[in-house]
Design a protein around this motif. Structure first.
Motif, PDB file in Angstrom:
ATOM      1  N   PHE A   1      16.369 -23.534 -44.979  1.00 36.69           N
ATOM      2  CA  PHE A   1      17.215 -24.372 -45.431  1.00 36.69           C
ATOM      3  C   PHE A   1      16.577 -25.431 -46.173  1.00 36.69           C
ATOM      4  N   LYS A   2      15.833 -25.272 -47.219  1.00 28.37           N
ATOM      5  CA  LYS A   2      15.297 -26.108 -48.149  1.00 28.37           C
ATOM      6  C   LYS A   2      16.077 -27.194 -48.697  1.00 28.37           C
ATOM      7  N   GLU A   3      17.169 -27.181 -48.958  1.00 33.41           N
ATOM      8  CA  GLU A   3      18.077 -27.878 -49.536  1.00 33.41           C
ATOM      9  C   GLU A   3      18.971 -28.735 -48.458  1.00 33.41           C
ATOM     10  N   MET A   4      18.502 -28.637 -47.221  1.00 31.66           N
ATOM     11  CA  MET A   4      19.135 -29.567 -46.185  1.00 31.66           C
ATOM     12  C   MET A   4      19.055 -30.947 -46.460  1.00 31.66           C
ATOM     13  N   LYS A   5      20.337 -31.835 -46.074  1.00 35.46           N
ATOM     14  CA  LYS A   5      20.440 -33.073 -46.244  1.00 35.46           C
ATOM     15  C   LYS A   5      20.816 -33.783 -44.963  1.00 35.46           C
ATOM     16  N   SER A   6      21.301 -33.161 -44.192  1.00 40.40           N
ATOM     17  CA  SER A   6      21.499 -33.721 -42.688  1.00 40.40           C
ATOM     18  C   SER A   6      21.013 -32.949 -41.773  1.00 40.40           C
TER      19      SER A   6
END
Length: 387
Positions: free
Chosen positions: A144-149
């Motif tokens: 999940f490299k684009e995870m923001k939260s």
């Protein structure tokens, strides 16, 4: 009258059976049609971001190639960490050790056990010794490299105080960090009991007056020691979670907000976008501090100033509860000017808007307790050196 026609083999076939075949063939075609194929990627990502649970999202990746390509773009993840079970080492004195453990649990006060645990945590340990209660989250979050939260949920060690029942003490805490601790709020009590308290305005005022009167007695030495144990154990738990986060953010540059809680909802660490940016920019700058934190397996706590409210018996007409030994503590770094004016800074009034971790009923009780306690003029002020 029944109509027939000849099929390609020369046999007669009724129109009724033809209709049945046509309907069944149409249903089969509808079943084979995947409705998700008609949805655009943006809609699917909205759906996946509502799932949150990391384990469920990983399972979704095996459904199709399209799902597998979209899941890594999910921005919101909740990951409950599994408890690590250490391998058993067979010894000849297993039975005596078990009896000794039961003796400790039955006859030594909780406060002494907490102090023993705190002292043992503060002792430097070899770098190779990792006695974590849970598995590292980095491997599970790798996809999940684009995870923001991110919301991490940790397993709780046995023996911690929490909102356990009507006749047991409880402690709730919440903390905010940047590079270092910015604020910590602790709410604890000896017990919480439900009683039938009147809810009209006049009697609410009388209850408030009784709360003010009951706040006059001074904390005894034993009560003060117990509350210091609560504070230290909460700060150590918060700093351990902050240290865990330092090992995560380097691999996720898009991460904007993080919550680290526990399965029993006793404490919560929160960091927003500005606080994470501050932590990234200062990460690894002080080599001596990094070495110390590695030996402690937690972040170093700076010099602190504390304000404490105490009420021997706090009546809450709104929720119909009586809290005995109610204690509220607001903790901030002594050098508060360094974070003053930033979102991380917390004033006493902010307690009303920022809830503890817990269900709706618990938050209603604890929120009312906080509002009643900060009305009291009498407070205790303390300082604590870095540890």
């Amino acid at each position: 009258m029944r109509f027939y026609r000849e099929n390609h083999l020369g046999a007669q076939e009724s129109t009724g059976s033809m209709l049945i075949k046509n309907v069944s063939q149409q249903e089969k075609e509808e079943e084979e049609d995947d409705y998700f194929d008609h949805l655009p990627d943006a809609i699917l990502l909205v759906i996946f971001n509502k799932i949150l649970d990391a384990k469920s999202l990983v399972r979704c990746r095996s459904v199709s190639k399209r799902f597998n390509s979209l899941i890594p773009q999910v921005e919101a993840i909740c990951l409950p960490l599994l408890r690590k079970i250490p391998p058993r080492k067979p010894t000849s004195n297993t039975l005596s050790a078990k009896h000794f453990k039961n003796l400790l649990n039955n006859f030594i006060p909780k406060s002494i056990r907490f102090l023993h645990r705190i002292v043992s945590i503060n002792k430097p340990r070899p770098k190779n010794a990792r006695n974590l209660l849970y598995y590292s989250p980095n491997e599970a979050l790798e996809g999940f490299k684009e995870m923001k939260s991110l919301h991490l949920e940790l397993p709780c060690p046995n023996g911690e105080v929490g909102l356990a029942g009507n006749d047991e003490s409880f402690v709730k805490w919440k903390a905010e960090f940047g590079t270092n601790l910015q604020s910590c709020v602790i709410l604890g009590a000896n017990s919480i009991q439900r009683e039938k308290l009147p809810k009209n305005d006049n009697l609410n005022k009388e209850s408030g007056n009784r709360n003010c009167e009951s706040a006059q007695p001074v904390l005894t030495d034993q009560e003060l020691k117990t509350r210091i144990v609560w504070m230290i154990s909460s700060l150590i738990a918060a700093s351990a979670r902050h240290y865990l986060l330092k090992r995560i953010i380097a691999e996720f540059p898009d991460l904007r907000n993080v919550v680290i809680s526990d399965e029993n909802k006793r404490g919560k660490l929160y960091m927003g976008e500005e606080q994470l940016a501050e932590l990234r920019s200062n990460s690894g700058n002080n080599e001596s501090s990094v070495a110390l934190e590695s030996s402690l397996e937690r972040s170093v706590i700076p010099d602190l100033g504390m304000k404490l409210w105490y009420v021997p018996q706090l009546e809450l007409p709104g929720s119909g509860c009586v809290i005995k030994g109610a204690t509220l503590v607001v903790i901030k770094p002594l050098d508060h000017e360094l974070i003053n004016g930033k979102k991380g800074a917390m004033d006493d009034g902010d307690l009303l808007g920022n809830g503890f971790d817990g269900n709706e009923e618990e938050n209603a009780i604890l929120g009312e307790a906080v509002r009643e306690m900060i009305k009291l003029k009498k407070t205790y002020v303390m300082e604590m050196t870095s540890f």
